[in-house]
Design a protein around this motif. Structure first.
Motif, short mmCIF file in Angstrom:
data_model
loop_
_atom_site.label_atom_id
_atom_site.label_comp_id
_atom_site.label_asym_id
_atom_site.label_seq_id
_atom_site.Cartn_x
_atom_site.Cartn_y
_atom_site.Cartn_z
N ARG A 94 2.96 17.17 -15.10
CA ARG A 94 3.93 17.88 -15.94
C ARG A 94 3.68 17.60 -17.42
NH1 ARG A 94 6.13 22.03 -13.65
NH2 ARG A 94 7.49 22.06 -15.47
N ILE A 116 16.34 14.22 -8.11
CA ILE A 116 16.98 14.02 -9.42
C ILE A 116 17.04 15.34 -10.20
CG2 ILE A 116 16.54 12.99 -11.70
CD1 ILE A 116 16.03 10.38 -10.20
N GLY A 144 1.83 10.69 -10.59
CA GLY A 144 0.93 11.84 -10.60
C GLY A 144 1.70 13.10 -10.98
N PHE A 145 2.87 13.24 -10.42
CA PHE A 145 3.76 14.36 -10.75
C PHE A 145 4.08 14.33 -12.25
CE2 PHE A 145 6.66 17.59 -10.45
CZ PHE A 145 7.24 17.81 -9.22
N TYR A 146 4.45 13.14 -12.72
CA TYR A 146 4.80 12.97 -14.14
C TYR A 146 3.63 13.40 -15.02
CZ TYR A 146 5.82 10.69 -18.57
OH TYR A 146 6.03 10.45 -19.90
N LEU A 153 12.41 4.42 -9.50
CA LEU A 153 11.61 3.96 -8.36
C LEU A 153 11.00 2.58 -8.64
CD1 LEU A 153 9.65 7.19 -7.27
CD2 LEU A 153 11.41 5.99 -5.96
N PRO A 172 4.11 8.05 1.95
CA PRO A 172 4.93 7.60 0.82
C PRO A 172 4.81 8.49 -0.41
CG PRO A 172 3.81 5.74 1.79
CD PRO A 172 3.24 6.96 2.43
N VAL A 184 0.67 5.22 6.44
CA VAL A 184 1.23 4.31 5.43
C VAL A 184 0.73 4.66 4.03
CG1 VAL A 184 1.05 1.90 4.63
CG2 VAL A 184 1.72 2.37 6.97
N MET A 233 1.28 4.17 -3.05
CA MET A 233 1.11 5.61 -2.89
C MET A 233 2.38 6.36 -3.31
SD MET A 233 -1.93 5.81 -2.14
CE MET A 233 -1.96 7.59 -2.05
N MET A 234 3.52 5.75 -3.08
CA MET A 234 4.78 6.38 -3.53
C MET A 234 4.76 6.52 -5.05
SD MET A 234 8.67 5.01 -3.09
CE MET A 234 8.53 3.72 -4.32
N ALA A 242 13.48 9.27 -12.79
CA ALA A 242 12.99 9.13 -11.41
C ALA A 242 11.91 8.05 -11.29
CB ALA A 242 12.44 10.47 -10.92
N THR A 243 10.93 8.08 -12.18
CA THR A 243 9.83 7.11 -12.07
C THR A 243 10.30 5.70 -12.38
OG1 THR A 243 9.21 7.77 -14.30
CG2 THR A 243 7.94 8.72 -12.51
N ALA A 246 2.11 6.46 -6.91
CA ALA A 246 1.04 7.40 -7.29
C ALA A 246 1.56 8.83 -7.22
CB ALA A 246 -0.17 7.22 -6.36
N GLY A 247 2.35 9.13 -6.18
CA GLY A 247 2.92 10.46 -6.05
C GLY A 247 3.84 10.79 -7.22
N ALA A 248 4.71 9.84 -7.55
CA ALA A 248 5.68 10.09 -8.63
C ALA A 248 4.99 10.15 -9.99
CB ALA A 248 6.75 9.01 -8.61
N LEU A 297 12.18 13.08 -15.36
CA LEU A 297 10.98 12.42 -14.82
C LEU A 297 11.01 10.92 -15.11
CD1 LEU A 297 8.31 15.10 -15.73
CD2 LEU A 297 8.83 14.29 -13.43
N GLN A 304 7.63 12.21 -4.52
CA GLN A 304 7.95 13.60 -4.84
C GLN A 304 9.44 13.87 -4.64
OE1 GLN A 304 5.40 15.66 -5.80
NE2 GLN A 304 4.08 13.89 -5.65
N ALA A 310 0.84 -1.20 0.00
CA ALA A 310 0.00 0.00 0.00
C ALA A 310 0.88 1.25 0.00
CB ALA A 310 -0.92 0.00 1.22
N ALA A 311 1.94 1.21 0.81
CA ALA A 311 2.84 2.36 0.89
C ALA A 311 3.52 2.60 -0.47
CB ALA A 311 3.89 2.13 1.97
#
Lengths: 197, 558
Positions: free
Chosen positions: A44, B215, A39-41, A140, B204, B200, A32-33, A136-137, A35-37, A133, B209, A28-29
């Protein structure tokens, strides 16, 4: 303990699926990580304008066949990982070892193929927005795959190193579950960054 | 459980090293919990001192008073990070690590060594974070490697807090005593599950971010404005609604103390669990705002406005429902409850969560409906003014610190085997309460009346030199009121640490028996404090109120 404290029968708490539940929380964590990355991509990407016409990719060409083969390798490793789990639950050590080793080799092959694809594509860190981007994505997602591979190998060794019982099998099941999840993470990342672009 | 409850010496159970070195390698959830609680209080003092310096800078709208042009933005950023990642989250994580296994009849946490690793990784990351700031790194820092180091330290903090959160959440999910179902767990355990689960699935996002920020900053600074692009994308973890997730355990502490003082079960347990869960649930989603776009949601006339009003409204309803249930329990008792520091602080903290949600609701509604021209003709939205600082003060200093004061006073017998000085505790409650009121009122009124900016991401200097931004000069006086409030809060925190040092460190506090409060949850069946290591015999629990079940069963059923 005071005299007024009621005496209760002692009991040993059960620990069913502790590792599986913890792995679920970890998944789950990581979701979300990502999703954050991603989502950012996507934010942009959206801000860069309509797809045909904008120079979002900065002249880069995505080598689709290589990425497709990498994904197929990953899918094949899912099959062998479940084969290993199936064998370990039946205490079939020979099959389990073979399947785990195959999974690890396929996993390493997948990483190698992705690295080759990125080299062929010419993604250079710091060269542009898409490159940073994508780096980074993809980084990850690959980190999640590497963790999954290590987890699978470690639990495989622990499971088959003498305790192929119910508990060992559950722990290995958690690792296989994480490997499935890592494959999903890669698929979503690949689709977002290299297919939809 | 037998009278001579002792630490287990069974094979496979880790043996605790009683020497100081044992704190480094401990597999005892009680030691790890203590480490988190005490260290987070120390970091609170540090964060609050920086907050004081920042607020002193705001007492002049034309000059820097304390930090100066070079350090103001970094001081601001560090104070926020210290108050959240170094104080409120780890403090309650520590209380959860200590209390949860005792409350559910588990011998230890699910992954005790991972919990210890989470503490030490958090500690090292915190030191690296401070080092990055001291070396002129961090957001708006002039040392490029220091900016990167800050991002790495931040990811270290998040990963370590996640590790601890997963350990606690897994313990609650899988290690409850056979027969203790989820809807029977004590309220603090439930609030810990809600809080850690929401951590949790929210923290994350920051990791994702940070990966991109790192980077881009390290390699080329292509599109995120270098050191100026960092803070606006990570600030969401210090703002509401994310802050509601951090204060969910406060509601559990309040419920625990009020119900035990009233010697009552809650009128409707499921409603209590639902209301606590609601506050956690409505804390989710903050990351979709600044984190993704860097510009914030278009709250005016938009769907985002409805969402924000809904989020704050939901948190408000959840807190209101819980406090209503607790109030009902107190009324049903038909006797005045025994007033203690824990009870006062618990009630105060619970009400401040309510106030925090109410402030958020007002802010969101004003911005959404464009009341008083907010968001139009150059008028900033309320959530971009120091109204937000006031809300942060209520939730972190008010609810967080008062909640921790309540938890420490309540569980000190179980954690350290001694009771804290009640008179000092009452004084502490008054000091923290007064400090919170001033720390909230100054900036909140300034944001409301003078439109003083909370933080100008593109030009941080304009945050301190805000003469051109505001409607009148009343902001300087109101900022001074806020600064006085923070100074009082620092004194309150030091008083708490002093009380702990004298009562526990110097052993001046009265030695506590197993259940000094006449409480009802399972941890009070164990010795005070429980022996080091895993307990040999564990209670077979079927309820979260075993001590109440065994006495006067006919009177306590509502």
């Amino acid at each position: 303990m005071s005299d007024t404290t009621p005496t209760l029968a002692s009991g040993q708490p059960q620990r069913p699926r502790t590792q599986l539940v913890a792995t679920g929380f970890a998944c789950a964590a990581i979701s979300m990580m990502m999703a954050g990355a991603l989502g950012f991509y996507m934010a942009r990407r959206h801000a860069s304008g309509p797809h045909p016409g904008s120079d979002w990719l900065d002249g880069l060409a995505v080598p689709n066949p290589q990425f497709d083969y990498a994904l197929l390798t990953l899918v094949a490793s899912l099959v062998t990982a479940h084969w290993a789990l199936w064998a370990s639950r039946r205490r079939d050590t020979a099959h389990a070892w073979t399947a785990i080793a195959t999974t690890l080799i396929l996993g390493l092959g997948f990483i190698n193929m992705v690295m080759y694809s990125l080299n062929r594509m010419g993604v250079e860190i710091g060269a542009g927005e898409y490159q940073n981007l994508a780096f980074a994505t993809t980084g990850l997602a690959l980190a999640v795959v590497v963790v999954g591979l290590l987890y699978l190998g470690l639990m495989g060794l622990r499971s088959l190193g003498g305790s192929v019982g119910q508990q060992g099998s559950t722990a290995f099941g958690a690792a296989v579950f994480f490997w499935d999840f890592a494959a999903l993470v890669w698929t979503v990342t690949w689709y977002t960054v290299y297919v939809v672009k | 459980m037998s009278e001579n409850t002792t630490a287990s010496t069974s094979p496979g159970v880790p043996v605790e090293d009683p020497t100081p070195f044992g704190w480094l390698t401990t597999a005892d959830h009680k030691r790890t919990g203590r480490l988190f609680i005490v260290c987070s209080l120390v970091f609170l003092v540090l964060g609050a001192v920086l907050d004081l310096l920042v607020r002193l800078d705001l007492t002049s709208s034309t000059d820097f008073v304390t930090l100066g042009s070079d350090s103001f933005a970094q001081g601001f950023a560090f104070s926020r990070e210290a108050l959240t990642l170094l104080f409120i989250i780890p403090a309650f994580l520590g209380v959860s690590m200590y209390m949860v296994p005792l409350q559910i009849g588990a011998a230890n946490l699910a992954f005790p060594r991972a919990a210890t690793a989470s503490f030490w990784a958090w500690k090292v990351s915190a030191i690296v974070l401070m080092g990055a700031y001291l070396g002129n790194g961090g957001p708006y820092g002039g040392w490029a490697n220091g900016v990167d180091l800050h991002l790495l330290a931040l990811s270290g903090l998040v990963i370590s807090l996640l590790l601890g959160s997963i350990s606690v959440a897994t313990t609650i999910m899988t290690m409850r005593s056979p027969g203790l179902y989820m809807d029977e767990t004590p309220p603090f355990t439930w609030s810990s599950l809600v809080s850690t689960s929401m951590l949790v699935v929210s923290l994350p996002v920051l990791l994702g971010q940070i990966a991109i920020l790192y980077i881009d900053h390290r390699y080329g600074r292509v599109f995120l404005l270098g050191n100026y692009g960092v803070w606006e994308r990570i600030d969401w973890i210090h703002r509401t609604p994310q802050l509601f997730i951090y204060v969910v355990p406060v509601l559990g502490v309040a419920a625990e103390i009020v119900l035990a003082t009233a010697r009552r079960r809650v009128f409707e347990p499921l409603a209590m669990y639902f209301t606590i869960g609601l506050v956690g649930l409505f804390g989710f989603g903050a990351w979709t705002n600044f984190a993704i776009t860097g510009e914030g949601a278009d709250i005016i006339d938009g769907f985002e406005g409805v969402v924000y009003v809904g989020l704050y409204g939901g948190a408000l309803l959840g807190t209101l429902g819980l406090l209503g249930l607790l109030g009902l329990a107190l009324i049903q008792n038909r006797k005045l409850p025994k007033i203690s520091t824990s009870l006062l602080a618990a009630l105060g903290a619970g009400k401040l969560v309510l106030v925090g949600a109410f402030i958020g609701l007002i802010g969101a509604a004003v911005d959404w409906l464009e009341i008083a021209g907010r968001g139009n003709d150059g008028n900033p939205q309320l959530r971009m003014t120091t109204w937000v600082t006031g809300q942060q003060s209520v939730l972190i200093y008010g609810a967080g610190l008062l909640g921790l004061l309540a938890a420490i006073h309540w569980w000190a017998p179980k954690i350290w085997g001694r009771q804290l000085n009640e008179l000092v505790g009452m004084l502490n409650f008054l000091v923290i309460g007064t400090g919170t009121l001033l720390a909230f009122a100054g900036p909140a009124l300034s944001g409301l009346l003078t439109e003083q900016p909370d933080f100008v991401y593109a030009d941080p200097e304009a945050t301190a030199l805000y003469a051109d931004w505001i409607d009148d000069s009343g902001a300087e006086g109101l900022s001074a009121i806020g600064a006085v409030g923070v100074a009082i809060l620092i004194a309150g925190t030091c008083l708490l640490l002093l009380n702990l040092f004298v009562s526990v460190g110097l052993k001046k506090g009265p030695q506590a028996d197993d259940d000094p409060w006449g409480a009802q949850s399972p941890e009070w069946m164990l010795p005070s404090p429980p022996p080091m290591g895993e307990i040999d015999e564990l209670p077979m629990l079927t309820s979260g109120t075993p001590l109440l079940d065994s006495t006067e069963p006919e009177e306590v059923t509502a």
